[in-house]
Scaffold this motif. Structure first.
Motif, PDB file in Angstrom:
ATOM      1  N   VAL A 421       0.849  -1.416   0.050  1.00 59.56           N
ATOM      2  CA  VAL A 421      -0.122  -0.254  -0.001  1.00 59.56           C
ATOM      3  C   VAL A 421       0.911   1.152   0.093  1.00 59.56           C
ATOM      4  O   VAL A 421       1.688   1.329   0.862  1.00 59.56           O
ATOM      5  CB  VAL A 421      -1.006  -0.033   1.217  1.00 59.56           C
ATOM      6  N   LYS A 422       0.553   2.124  -1.049  1.00 60.82           N
ATOM      7  CA  LYS A 422       1.292   3.559  -0.926  1.00 60.82           C
ATOM      8  C   LYS A 422       0.542   4.602  -1.150  1.00 60.82           C
ATOM      9  O   LYS A 422      -0.651   4.533  -1.929  1.00 60.82           O
ATOM     10  CB  LYS A 422       2.450   3.337  -2.282  1.00 60.82           C
ATOM     11  N   ILE A 423       0.861   5.627  -0.533  1.00 58.87           N
ATOM     12  CA  ILE A 423       0.306   6.979  -0.942  1.00 58.87           C
ATOM     13  C   ILE A 423       1.310   7.922  -1.804  1.00 58.87           C
ATOM     14  O   ILE A 423       2.142   8.054  -1.260  1.00 58.87           O
ATOM     15  CB  ILE A 423      -0.197   7.750   0.246  1.00 58.87           C
ATOM     16  N   THR A 424       0.643   8.421  -2.727  1.00 56.99           N
ATOM     17  CA  THR A 424       1.611   9.380  -3.460  1.00 56.99           C
ATOM     18  C   THR A 424       0.648  10.289  -4.089  1.00 56.99           C
ATOM     19  O   THR A 424      -0.407  10.476  -3.771  1.00 56.99           O
ATOM     20  CB  THR A 424       2.025   8.537  -4.593  1.00 56.99           C
ATOM     21  N   TYR A 425       1.254  11.490  -4.672  1.00 58.46           N
ATOM     22  CA  TYR A 425       0.344  12.292  -5.603  1.00 58.46           C
ATOM     23  C   TYR A 425       0.867  12.578  -6.806  1.00 58.46           C
ATOM     24  O   TYR A 425       1.979  12.268  -7.484  1.00 58.46           O
ATOM     25  CB  TYR A 425       0.942  13.717  -4.880  1.00 58.46           C
ATOM     26  N   GLU A 426      -0.368  12.632  -7.866  1.00 60.48           N
ATOM     27  CA  GLU A 426       0.058  12.738  -9.074  1.00 60.48           C
ATOM     28  C   GLU A 426      -1.016  13.968  -9.420  1.00 60.48           C
ATOM     29  O   GLU A 426      -2.172  14.027  -9.241  1.00 60.48           O
ATOM     30  CB  GLU A 426      -0.591  11.407  -9.852  1.00 60.48           C
ATOM     31  N   ASP A 427      -0.391  14.985 -10.197  1.00 58.62           N
ATOM     32  CA  ASP A 427      -0.937  16.086 -10.668  1.00 58.62           C
ATOM     33  C   ASP A 427      -1.472  17.009  -9.410  1.00 58.62           C
ATOM     34  O   ASP A 427      -2.985  17.194  -9.599  1.00 58.62           O
ATOM     35  CB  ASP A 427      -2.042  16.007 -11.752  1.00 58.62           C
ATOM     36  N   GLY A 428      -1.188  16.891  -8.288  1.00 58.74           N
ATOM     37  CA  GLY A 428      -1.722  17.562  -7.157  1.00 58.74           C
ATOM     38  C   GLY A 428      -2.947  16.594  -6.527  1.00 58.74           C
ATOM     39  O   GLY A 428      -3.402  17.094  -5.620  1.00 58.74           O
ATOM     40  N   ILE A 429      -3.417  15.484  -6.948  1.00 58.11           N
ATOM     41  CA  ILE A 429      -4.215  14.681  -6.472  1.00 58.11           C
ATOM     42  C   ILE A 429      -3.444  13.516  -5.572  1.00 58.11           C
ATOM     43  O   ILE A 429      -2.671  12.798  -6.047  1.00 58.11           O
ATOM     44  CB  ILE A 429      -5.057  14.106  -7.679  1.00 58.11           C
ATOM     45  N   ARG A 430      -3.969  13.186  -4.107  1.00 58.64           N
ATOM     46  CA  ARG A 430      -3.502  12.369  -3.412  1.00 58.64           C
ATOM     47  C   ARG A 430      -4.115  11.122  -4.193  1.00 58.64           C
ATOM     48  O   ARG A 430      -5.463  11.008  -4.260  1.00 58.64           O
ATOM     49  CB  ARG A 430      -4.004  12.769  -2.086  1.00 58.64           C
ATOM     50  N   ILE A 431      -3.207   9.963  -4.235  1.00 56.69           N
ATOM     51  CA  ILE A 431      -3.541   8.949  -4.725  1.00 56.69           C
ATOM     52  C   ILE A 431      -3.133   7.693  -3.791  1.00 56.69           C
ATOM     53  O   ILE A 431      -2.283   7.756  -3.305  1.00 56.69           O
ATOM     54  CB  ILE A 431      -2.828   8.526  -5.918  1.00 56.69           C
ATOM     55  N   GLY A 432      -4.023   6.788  -3.694  1.00 60.92           N
ATOM     56  CA  GLY A 432      -3.769   5.463  -3.028  1.00 60.92           C
ATOM     57  C   GLY A 432      -3.462   4.215  -3.891  1.00 60.92           C
ATOM     58  O   GLY A 432      -4.346   4.226  -5.052  1.00 60.92           O
ATOM     59  N   ILE A 433      -2.431   3.657  -3.797  1.00 64.34           N
ATOM     60  CA  ILE A 433      -2.013   2.479  -4.457  1.00 64.34           C
ATOM     61  C   ILE A 433      -2.093   1.151  -3.780  1.00 64.34           C
ATOM     62  O   ILE A 433      -1.388   1.155  -2.856  1.00 64.34           O
ATOM     63  CB  ILE A 433      -0.946   2.544  -5.196  1.00 64.34           C
ATOM     64  N   TYR A 434      -2.892   0.144  -4.364  1.00 66.56           N
ATOM     65  CA  TYR A 434      -2.786  -1.228  -3.497  1.00 66.56           C
ATOM     66  C   TYR A 434      -2.375  -2.064  -4.630  1.00 66.56           C
ATOM     67  O   TYR A 434      -2.739  -2.236  -5.709  1.00 66.56           O
ATOM     68  CB  TYR A 434      -4.101  -1.412  -3.114  1.00 66.56           C
ATOM     69  N   LYS A 435      -1.485  -2.906  -4.270  1.00 68.17           N
ATOM     70  CA  LYS A 435      -0.792  -4.023  -5.226  1.00 68.17           C
ATOM     71  C   LYS A 435      -1.326  -5.560  -4.572  1.00 68.17           C
ATOM     72  O   LYS A 435      -1.087  -5.756  -3.427  1.00 68.17           O
ATOM     73  CB  LYS A 435       0.684  -4.017  -5.005  1.00 68.17           C
ATOM     74  N   ASP A 436      -2.131  -6.021  -5.504  1.00 67.51           N
ATOM     75  CA  ASP A 436      -2.641  -7.317  -5.275  1.00 67.51           C
ATOM     76  C   ASP A 436      -1.751  -8.391  -5.174  1.00 67.51           C
ATOM     77  O   ASP A 436      -0.669  -8.295  -5.590  1.00 67.51           O
ATOM     78  CB  ASP A 436      -3.960  -7.449  -5.936  1.00 67.51           C
ATOM     79  N   GLU A 437      -2.152  -9.437  -4.772  1.00 66.24           N
ATOM     80  CA  GLU A 437      -1.256 -10.697  -4.856  1.00 66.24           C
ATOM     81  C   GLU A 437      -0.582 -11.318  -6.109  1.00 66.24           C
ATOM     82  O   GLU A 437       0.431 -11.846  -6.233  1.00 66.24           O
ATOM     83  CB  GLU A 437      -1.933 -11.936  -4.198  1.00 66.24           C
ATOM     84  N   GLN A 438      -1.319 -10.925  -7.210  1.00 68.75           N
ATOM     85  CA  GLN A 438      -0.894 -11.323  -8.643  1.00 68.75           C
ATOM     86  C   GLN A 438      -0.211  -9.968  -9.245  1.00 68.75           C
ATOM     87  O   GLN A 438       0.632 -10.055 -10.393  1.00 68.75           O
ATOM     88  CB  GLN A 438      -2.225 -11.357  -9.616  1.00 68.75           C
ATOM     89  N   GLY A 439       0.179  -9.015  -8.300  1.00 69.77           N
ATOM     90  CA  GLY A 439       0.944  -7.910  -8.665  1.00 69.77           C
ATOM     91  C   GLY A 439       0.294  -6.783  -9.327  1.00 69.77           C
ATOM     92  O   GLY A 439       0.754  -5.949  -9.919  1.00 69.77           O
ATOM     93  N   ASN A 440      -1.053  -6.725  -9.673  1.00 65.65           N
ATOM     94  CA  ASN A 440      -1.876  -5.655 -10.416  1.00 65.65           C
ATOM     95  C   ASN A 440      -1.775  -4.595  -9.420  1.00 65.65           C
ATOM     96  O   ASN A 440      -1.974  -4.642  -8.116  1.00 65.65           O
ATOM     97  CB  ASN A 440      -3.210  -6.058 -10.479  1.00 65.65           C
ATOM     98  N   LEU A 441      -1.694  -3.445  -9.926  1.00 61.81           N
ATOM     99  CA  LEU A 441      -1.694  -2.204  -9.123  1.00 61.81           C
ATOM    100  C   LEU A 441      -3.309  -1.580  -9.288  1.00 61.81           C
ATOM    101  O   LEU A 441      -3.863  -1.440 -10.323  1.00 61.81           O
ATOM    102  CB  LEU A 441      -0.768  -0.992  -9.801  1.00 61.81           C
ATOM    103  N   HIS A 442      -3.793  -1.268  -8.000  1.00 63.41           N
ATOM    104  CA  HIS A 442      -5.209  -0.620  -8.022  1.00 63.41           C
ATOM    105  C   HIS A 442      -5.085   0.596  -7.361  1.00 63.41           C
ATOM    106  O   HIS A 442      -4.861   1.040  -6.465  1.00 63.41           O
ATOM    107  CB  HIS A 442      -6.051  -1.599  -7.331  1.00 63.41           C
ATOM    108  N   LYS A 443      -5.092   1.636  -8.399  1.00 61.19           N
ATOM    109  CA  LYS A 443      -4.953   3.191  -8.177  1.00 61.19           C
ATOM    110  C   LYS A 443      -6.270   3.832  -8.065  1.00 61.19           C
ATOM    111  O   LYS A 443      -7.189   3.662  -8.878  1.00 61.19           O
ATOM    112  CB  LYS A 443      -4.355   4.041  -9.157  1.00 61.19           C
ATOM    113  N   VAL A 444      -6.398   4.595  -6.883  1.00 65.36           N
ATOM    114  CA  VAL A 444      -7.671   5.439  -6.528  1.00 65.36           C
ATOM    115  C   VAL A 444      -7.303   6.811  -5.942  1.00 65.36           C
ATOM    116  O   VAL A 444      -6.119   6.803  -5.531  1.00 65.36           O
ATOM    117  CB  VAL A 444      -8.495   4.713  -5.594  1.00 65.36           C
ATOM    118  N   LYS A 445      -8.399   7.702  -6.163  1.00 67.85           N
ATOM    119  CA  LYS A 445      -8.038   8.775  -5.432  1.00 67.85           C
ATOM    120  C   LYS A 445      -8.149   8.430  -3.884  1.00 67.85           C
ATOM    121  O   LYS A 445      -8.937   7.741  -3.446  1.00 67.85           O
ATOM    122  CB  LYS A 445      -9.212   9.771  -5.628  1.00 67.85           C
TER     123      LYS A 445
END
Ligand code: FES
Length: 496
Positions: A421-445
């Motif tokens: 789980v990571k929190i980051t910023y893209e274009d000023g928007i706070r983004i949450g990223i979850y990496k599932d067991e298969q390695g897929n990234l799920h990005k949301v606001k």
């Protein structure tokens, strides 16, 4: 261990029609939990167009996540209500709660509903000597209202007790069996239920309300919002009059055969009951906490399991997580949202007694809709008078919410976040990223659409949860639970 609720397993989904794109109705009920379905059922004989919508299958929100207790002995609430308001208010709330339990029994007997209903004694107890004066005040209230009770030194569980009070004529039941039966009876009487329809906005147009949903629009003379937490902020400003508490409920298969319900008076509260259908179950709810206090759900769950094992030598078969809306003066909020909107009603702030207060909501709202007097309507009216305790709690709730917002806002990666789980910023928007067991990234606001709190990752359910008022989103951003009605979707998921 199953991370779903015991109640959901026994229930066949209710089959309902698809909602038309545009509807015009007399009364629209939003939310198919205990309050909404009870209101619909109480109106079964009313000769007008009454429609209920639910964002999911009926009953699968908060009602599926309760302990299924029907109780007037609600911890040590009566002497507290006497202090906040006065003796008459406390007495009336006791009467209202007793009537709600009787109403359930009446419906069960009249309609031969099979819902594992059982009348049981209820205990409130403590193992903390400093709590005893509070118990004495509650007893003094019982004496004044002539309520039959007993002081006990033990409860039927093997747990230390310093002081306990016991009352009778309370009940436990299977909340979803009861709810499904009332829903089917309402359908038979010509009322309409539409499932998987999410209300999004509500606008007053002349004497009517227009509700937009994800499936179209509904024009209604009256709107009754029974969604656990109203999805709109104005009118009513409910976020400033309530706070959220959350807790875990566990269910364990047992050979024990007890017939009672119990709750502790101290915080965090422990709550117990047994349930019997084809098997025996021990239900325990604990680790209750204000939403702002503990974001690390996994750690809390671990602590709860340890406690269960140490105290009762059991390991749960089911475990689920629940949110309660706590009103700042300890009475539920049921009725017209304010004087300017007599036809926009709410039912929320059940203070952990959702089954009893949900049934009470059905009794009051249906009477108001039918233009009948209801002696409890003023007691729980959302526009009731403000008092000093409410003012004090307004600031406490304000502080609690602010603490949640600050804790969530300024901590980027929570200390318990793992590498997935990571929190980051893209274009000023706070983004949450979850990496599932298969390695897929799920990005949301990572910002809740309701009132812009930042979201916390919940490792138990694999969801993004809002610490402010309890909205919940899946890893792809779909809203699972309100008050938010909008998703936090950003763009398509990418494979790493
Ligand atoms: Fe209210 Fe998220 S800000 S639920």
């Amino acid at each position: 261990m199953k991370k779903e609720t015991l109640w959901q397993e026994a229930i066949e989904p209710l089959i309902t029609e698809d909602i038309p794109k545009h509807l015009e109705v007399d009364t629209l009920i939003i939310g198919g939990g205990i309050a909404g379905i009870s209101t619909l059922y109480e109106l079964k004989k009313k000769n007008e167009t009454i429609v209920l919508i639910d964002q999911d299958q009926i009953g699968m929100g908060s009602t599926a996540r309760t302990t299924g207790k029907l109780c007037y002995m609600q911890e040590l609430c009566y002497h507290k209500l006497e202090k906040i308001f006065n003796f008459d208010t406390a007495r009336l709330y006791l009467e209202a709660s007793i009537d709600a339990i009787k109403q359930v029994k009446h419906h069960i007997l009249t309609n031969q509903i099979s819902c594992d209903y059982e009348e049981v004694d209820a205990y409130v107890f403590t193992n903390d000597e400093t709590e005893i004066p509070e118990f004495e005040k509650e007893e003094a209230f019982y004496e004044k209202v002539n309520l039959s009770y007993q002081r006990e030194e033990q409860i039927p569980l093997d747990t230390p007790v310093k002081y306990a009070l016991k009352t009778s004529n309370q009940a436990v039941f299977h909340p979803l069996k009861y709810l499904s039966a009332l829903a089917k009876l309402s359908l038979e009487q010509g009322k309409k239920i539409y499932q998987n329809v999410r209300a999004q906005t509500i606008t007053k147009i002349g004497e009517h309300y227009q509700v937009t949903t994800d499936k179209g629009t509904i024009l209604a003379k009256r709107v009754i919002v029974c969604t656990h937490y109203p999805f709109f902020i104005h009118p009513g400003f409910i976020p400033f009059r309530t706070h959220i508490e959350n807790s875990f409920i566990t269910t364990t298969n047992t050979n024990e055969n007890y017939h009672f319900q119990a709750i502790t008076s101290n915080k965090p509260t422990d709550s117990f009951r047994f349930h019997y259908d084809d098997k025996n179950y021990f239900l325990y709810a604990g680790e209750s906490s204000k939403n702002s206090n503990h974001f690390d759900y996994e750690k809390r769950l671990e602590e709860l399991q340890q406690k269960l094992y140490l105290d009762f030598k059991v390991t749960p078969d089911y475990i689920w997580y629940t949110h309660d809306v706590m009103s700042n003066d300890s009475l539920p909020l049921i009725g017209p949202i304010n004087h300017k909107n007599p036809n926009l009603m709410i039912a929320t702030g059940f203070n952990k007694w959702g089954m009893t207060n949900g049934v009470l909501a059905g009794m009051i709202l249906s009477d108001l809709i039918e233009g009948k007097e209801n002696k409890y309507a003023k007691l729980v009216s959302p526009s009731r008078k403000i008092n000093m305790e409410k003012i004090k709690n307004f600031f406490i709730d304000g502080y609690t919410s602010t603490k949640s917002i600050i804790k969530a806002k300024f901590i980027k990666d929570q200390p318990f976040y793992q590498d997935n789980v990571k929190i980051t910023y893209e274009d000023g928007i706070r983004i949450g990223i979850y990496k599932d067991e298969q390695g897929n990234l799920h990005k949301v606001k990572n910002v809740c659409p309701h009132m812009k709190c930042n979201l916390i990752f919940n490792y138990i359910d694999n969801t993004w949860d809002c610490p402010c008022h309890g909205s919940k989103f899946d890893i792809d951003g779909n809203v699972l639970k309100g008050p938010s009605v909008y998703s936090i979707k950003l763009k398509k998921n990418k494979k790493e």
